[in-house]
Motif scaffolding. Structure first.
Motif, mmCIF file in Angstrom:
data_model
loop_
_atom_site.group_PDB
_atom_site.id
_atom_site.type_symbol
_atom_site.label_atom_id
_atom_site.label_comp_id
_atom_site.label_asym_id
_atom_site.label_seq_id
_atom_site.Cartn_x
_atom_site.Cartn_y
_atom_site.Cartn_z
ATOM 1 N N ILE A 6 0.858 -1.185 0.000
ATOM 2 C CA ILE A 6 0.000 0.000 0.000
ATOM 3 C C ILE A 6 0.896 1.238 0.000
ATOM 4 C CG2 ILE A 6 -1.842 1.223 1.249
ATOM 5 C CD1 ILE A 6 -2.592 -1.635 0.210
ATOM 6 N N GLU A 54 11.949 2.304 3.281
ATOM 7 C CA GLU A 54 10.594 2.636 3.755
ATOM 8 C C GLU A 54 10.220 1.522 4.721
ATOM 9 O OE1 GLU A 54 7.738 2.922 0.560
ATOM 10 O OE2 GLU A 54 8.659 4.732 -0.290
ATOM 11 N N GLU A 56 7.807 -0.594 7.109
ATOM 12 C CA GLU A 56 6.354 -0.801 7.059
ATOM 13 C C GLU A 56 5.929 -1.986 7.936
ATOM 14 O OE1 GLU A 56 4.778 -0.652 3.092
ATOM 15 O OE2 GLU A 56 6.223 0.915 2.514
ATOM 16 N N ASP A 85 10.286 -1.615 2.405
ATOM 17 C CA ASP A 85 9.890 -1.519 0.996
ATOM 18 C C ASP A 85 10.951 -0.645 0.315
ATOM 19 O OD1 ASP A 85 8.607 -1.038 -1.432
ATOM 20 O OD2 ASP A 85 7.187 0.395 -0.571
ATOM 21 N N LYS A 106 10.087 -0.846 -7.429
ATOM 22 C CA LYS A 106 9.554 -1.285 -6.137
ATOM 23 C C LYS A 106 9.659 -2.795 -5.925
ATOM 24 C CE LYS A 106 7.185 2.142 -3.953
ATOM 25 N NZ LYS A 106 7.418 2.439 -2.515
ATOM 26 N N THR A 175 4.376 3.302 4.584
ATOM 27 C CA THR A 175 5.479 3.817 5.405
ATOM 28 C C THR A 175 5.154 5.185 5.996
ATOM 29 O OG1 THR A 175 7.903 4.072 5.450
ATOM 30 C CG2 THR A 175 6.779 5.048 3.559
HETATM 31 ZN ZN ZN Z 1 6.076 1.720 0.634
#
Ligand code: ZN
Length: 203
Positions: A6, A54, A56, A85, A106, A175
Motif C-alpha cells: 500500500i 521505507e 512498514e 519496501d 519497487k 510507510t
Molecule cells: Zn512503501
C-alpha cells in the motif's frame, strides 16, 4: 504467494513526497523474488543511485478470502511483522513522470526485506502499534499504526475486492515519514515496540 503493498498511507509521508492524500488505498504488487529473509544482506542494485528505505508493518494472511467485509477483516490475519519496501526513487520518479507502472522501482530482487512476525495477540490494540527504523544506530523513521489513512481492516476489505487473498500472502501497509537513502555499508534495524525483528546490511 503474493505480496501486496500500500502506497501513500501516512499523511506526513504523503506530504514529504509531495503527493496528494488518496481517497482509496493505493495498491501495487511485488513478486516473491523481492523478499529477503533471515537477515540476509541487501545488495545495492546497479540501476539506481537513490535507493530509499521505507519501513512498514506487514500483515500475514491466514485465511482464504475474497470480497471481505471490513468488519470481518480482522479474522484474515493473525501475525504482524515488519519489513522494508526498498524503492529506487530515481527510477520511480522517472516512471511516474512517464505515466508508466512503477514495479521496476519497487519489486526488484531484494526490494522487500522481511523480519520476524509477532502474534496479533501480542498487541492490546492493533490500531496503536509503534514501529521504528534505525540506520547505523540513528533513529530515522518512527510510526504508529493509528496514523494510517486506511486501517489494516480497510486495506484488507479494499484489496480483497480485486485480489483473492490466500494463506501466506503478505500485505505491506505503507510507510510513515522519514524515508531516505541507503548506501553500501549501512546497517538497518527495524523494531515493533521494543522487539528487534529485522537487521539488515547493505552490501
Ligand atoms: Zn512503501
Amino acid at each position: 504467494m503474493k505480496i501486496i503493498a500500500i502506497g501513500r498511507n501516512y499523511r506526513e509521508h504523503v506530504k514529504e513526497l509531495k503527493n496528494t492524500v488518496p481517497s482509496e488505498p493505493v495498491i501495487f504488487l511485488m513478486p516473491e523474488t523481492a523478499l529477503i529473509k533471515k537477515n540476509q544482506p541487501f545488495f545495492y542494485p546497479d540501476f539506481s543511485n537513490n535507493v530509499h528505505y521505507e519501513v512498514e508493518l506487514v500483515l500475514k494472511i491466514n485465511k482464504l478470502g475474497k470480497n471481505i467485509a471490513e468488519k470481518f477483516a480482522h479474522r484474515y490475519y493473525d501475525e504482524i511483522g515488519i519489513g522494508i519496501d526498498f524503492t529506487a526513487r530515481d527510477l520511480q520518479n522517472d516512471l511516474i513522470q512517464k505515466g508508466l507502472p512503477w514495479e521496476k522501482s519497487k519489486g526488484f530482487d531484494g526490494a522487500a526485506p522481511l523480519g520476524k512476525f509477532l502474534n496479533k495477540d501480542t498487541f492490546p490494540n492493533v490500531q496503536d502499534i509503534n514501529f521504528t527504523l534505525e540506520k547505523n544506530g540513528e533513529l530515522v523513521q518512527s510510526g504508529n499504526s493509528k496514523d494510517m489513512i486506511f486501517s489494516f481492516d480497510a486495506i484488507i476489505a479494499h484489496v480483497s475486492k480485486f485480489f483473492t487473498l490466500k494463506i501466506g500472502d503478505l500485505i505491506f501497509t505503507g510507510t510513515p515519514a522519514g524515508v531516505g537513502p541507503v548506501k553500501i555499508g549501512d546497517e538497518l534495524i527495524a523494531k515493533i515496540e521494543e522487539h528487534e525483528l529485522l537487521k539488515l546490511h547493505v552490501r
